[in-house]
Design a protein around this motif. Structure first.
Motif, PDB file in Angstrom:
ATOM      1  N   LEU A  92      10.717  -3.998   9.179  1.00  0.00           N
ATOM      2  CA  LEU A  92      10.820  -2.642   9.114  1.00  0.00           C
ATOM      3  C   LEU A  92      10.395  -2.191   7.496  1.00  0.00           C
ATOM      4  O   LEU A  92       9.597  -1.189   7.765  1.00  0.00           O
ATOM      5  N   GLU A  93      10.845  -2.973   6.746  1.00  0.00           N
ATOM      6  CA  GLU A  93      10.390  -2.564   5.480  1.00  0.00           C
ATOM      7  C   GLU A  93       8.878  -2.735   5.244  1.00  0.00           C
ATOM      8  O   GLU A  93       8.108  -1.906   4.627  1.00  0.00           O
ATOM      9  N   LEU A  94       8.177  -3.809   5.953  1.00  0.00           N
ATOM     10  CA  LEU A  94       6.945  -3.997   5.922  1.00  0.00           C
ATOM     11  C   LEU A  94       6.234  -2.912   6.508  1.00  0.00           C
ATOM     12  O   LEU A  94       5.111  -2.539   5.925  1.00  0.00           O
ATOM     13  N   GLU A  95       6.631  -2.293   7.503  1.00  0.00           N
ATOM     14  CA  GLU A  95       6.139  -1.105   8.211  1.00  0.00           C
ATOM     15  C   GLU A  95       6.060   0.209   7.342  1.00  0.00           C
ATOM     16  O   GLU A  95       5.382   1.205   7.895  1.00  0.00           O
ATOM     17  N   ARG A  96       7.039   0.368   6.497  1.00  0.00           N
ATOM     18  CA  ARG A  96       7.459   1.580   5.573  1.00  0.00           C
ATOM     19  C   ARG A  96       6.631   1.299   4.363  1.00  0.00           C
ATOM     20  O   ARG A  96       6.418   2.521   3.983  1.00  0.00           O
ATOM     21  N   ARG A  97       5.831   0.321   4.145  1.00  0.00           N
ATOM     22  CA  ARG A  97       5.001   0.303   3.005  1.00  0.00           C
ATOM     23  C   ARG A  97       3.941   0.962   3.081  1.00  0.00           C
ATOM     24  O   ARG A  97       3.340   0.938   4.161  1.00  0.00           O
ATOM     25  N   PRO A  98       3.330   1.472   2.111  1.00  0.00           N
ATOM     26  CA  PRO A  98       1.973   2.260   2.324  1.00  0.00           C
ATOM     27  C   PRO A  98       0.699   1.182   2.363  1.00  0.00           C
ATOM     28  O   PRO A  98       1.204   0.063   1.760  1.00  0.00           O
ATOM     29  N   PRO A  99      -0.183   1.414   3.153  1.00  0.00           N
ATOM     30  CA  PRO A  99      -1.196   0.446   3.281  1.00  0.00           C
ATOM     31  C   PRO A  99      -1.884   0.159   1.994  1.00  0.00           C
ATOM     32  O   PRO A  99      -1.676   1.021   1.195  1.00  0.00           O
ATOM     33  N   PRO A 100      -2.415  -1.454   1.931  1.00  0.00           N
ATOM     34  CA  PRO A 100      -3.217  -1.546   0.783  1.00  0.00           C
ATOM     35  C   PRO A 100      -4.349  -0.701   0.417  1.00  0.00           C
ATOM     36  O   PRO A 100      -5.053  -0.280   1.318  1.00  0.00           O
ATOM     37  N   VAL A 101      -4.656  -0.472  -0.816  1.00  0.00           N
ATOM     38  CA  VAL A 101      -5.746   0.298  -1.137  1.00  0.00           C
ATOM     39  C   VAL A 101      -7.170  -0.738  -1.152  1.00  0.00           C
ATOM     40  O   VAL A 101      -7.044  -1.636  -1.563  1.00  0.00           O
ATOM     41  N   VAL A 102      -8.051  -0.343  -0.341  1.00  0.00           N
ATOM     42  CA  VAL A 102      -9.165  -1.167  -0.322  1.00  0.00           C
ATOM     43  C   VAL A 102     -10.339  -0.260  -1.014  1.00  0.00           C
ATOM     44  O   VAL A 102     -10.782   0.821  -0.771  1.00  0.00           O
ATOM     45  N   ASP A 103     -10.992  -1.111  -2.190  1.00  0.00           N
ATOM     46  CA  ASP A 103     -11.842  -0.340  -2.870  1.00  0.00           C
ATOM     47  C   ASP A 103     -13.043  -0.739  -1.975  1.00  0.00           C
ATOM     48  O   ASP A 103     -13.665  -2.015  -2.364  1.00  0.00           O
ATOM     49  N   ASP A 104     -13.807   0.268  -1.523  1.00  0.00           N
ATOM     50  CA  ASP A 104     -15.175   0.101  -0.694  1.00  0.00           C
ATOM     51  C   ASP A 104     -16.367   0.644  -1.740  1.00  0.00           C
ATOM     52  O   ASP A 104     -17.494   0.726  -1.319  1.00  0.00           O
ATOM     53  N   SER A 105     -16.159   0.771  -2.938  1.00  0.00           N
ATOM     54  CA  SER A 105     -17.177   1.013  -3.834  1.00  0.00           C
ATOM     55  C   SER A 105     -17.895  -0.006  -4.123  1.00  0.00           C
ATOM     56  O   SER A 105     -17.714  -1.070  -4.237  1.00  0.00           O
ATOM     57  N   PRO A 106     -19.362   0.279  -4.099  1.00  0.00           N
ATOM     58  CA  PRO A 106     -20.357  -0.838  -4.662  1.00  0.00           C
ATOM     59  C   PRO A 106     -20.182  -1.572  -5.879  1.00  0.00           C
ATOM     60  O   PRO A 106     -19.679  -0.842  -6.782  1.00  0.00           O
TER      61      PRO A 106
END
Length: 175
Positions: free
Chosen positions: A158-172
């Motif tokens: 339940l705590e895992l699902e409440r965390r914000p998703p990880p930020v993915v850096d798609d910049s070149p």
């Protein structure tokens, strides 16, 4: 027993303990916990399968879920139980990621509003934990109730699902 077809399994280490992924030719049959009671989800004889496409995909999607990058599983499921149990387990699939429902909510969702105790019993026998998110079912007062993987595992999920998703850096990147 869950079935007469050839069942295959693959152990998977996870943040909530070693899980046993069980599959048939039709789909995922079970995700069993390390200390699961054998009578909770009785399964026919199984053969360990190291290289099975279905079980590899289940492991991949579960790993993505535990990393916080997957919110909805896309797997063929082979639920094996009574008609009522399958109704309850199918209703679990409708609980959105990061949300919870009570046993009474599930009973109403399947059109059996006074069957919340039977819903609780079916929920406790859910063979495909995590994917069919029985951990998202809580008591009517908001309290955490029994869970095959243990209350700590339920709290973790339940705590895992409440965390914000990880930020993915798609910049070149510059080289």
């Amino acid at each position: 027993m869950l079935g007469v077809g050839a069942l295959r399994y693959k152990p998977m280490p996870s943040p909530v303990g070693t899980l046993r992924l069980v599959g048939s030719d039709e789909g995922l049959v079970a995700i069993l916990w390390e200390n699961d009671r054998p009578r909770r989800v009785p399964v026919a004889a199984m053969a360990q399968e190291g290289d099975n496409a279905l079980l590899r995909e289940v492991q991949h999607q579960l790993a993505s879920y535990f990393e916080g990058t997957l919110q909805k599983f896309d797997l063929p499921l082979d639920f094996r139980g009574t008609d009522f149990q399958r109704q309850v387990w199918s209703a679990l699939l409708d609980i959105p990621f990061g949300q919870t429902r009570s046993y009474a909510d599930i009973a109403r969702a399947i059109g059996r509003p006074i069957a919340y105790r039977a819903v609780g019993a079916a929920n406790g026998r859910n063979p495909i934990s995590i994917v069919a998110p029985c951990h998202r079912v809580i008591g009517h007062n908001g309290g955490l109730t029994g869970f095959a993987g243990g209350i700590e595992a339920k709290r973790y999920l339940l705590e895992l699902e409440r965390r914000p998703p990880p930020v993915v850096d798609d910049s070149p990147t510059l080289r």
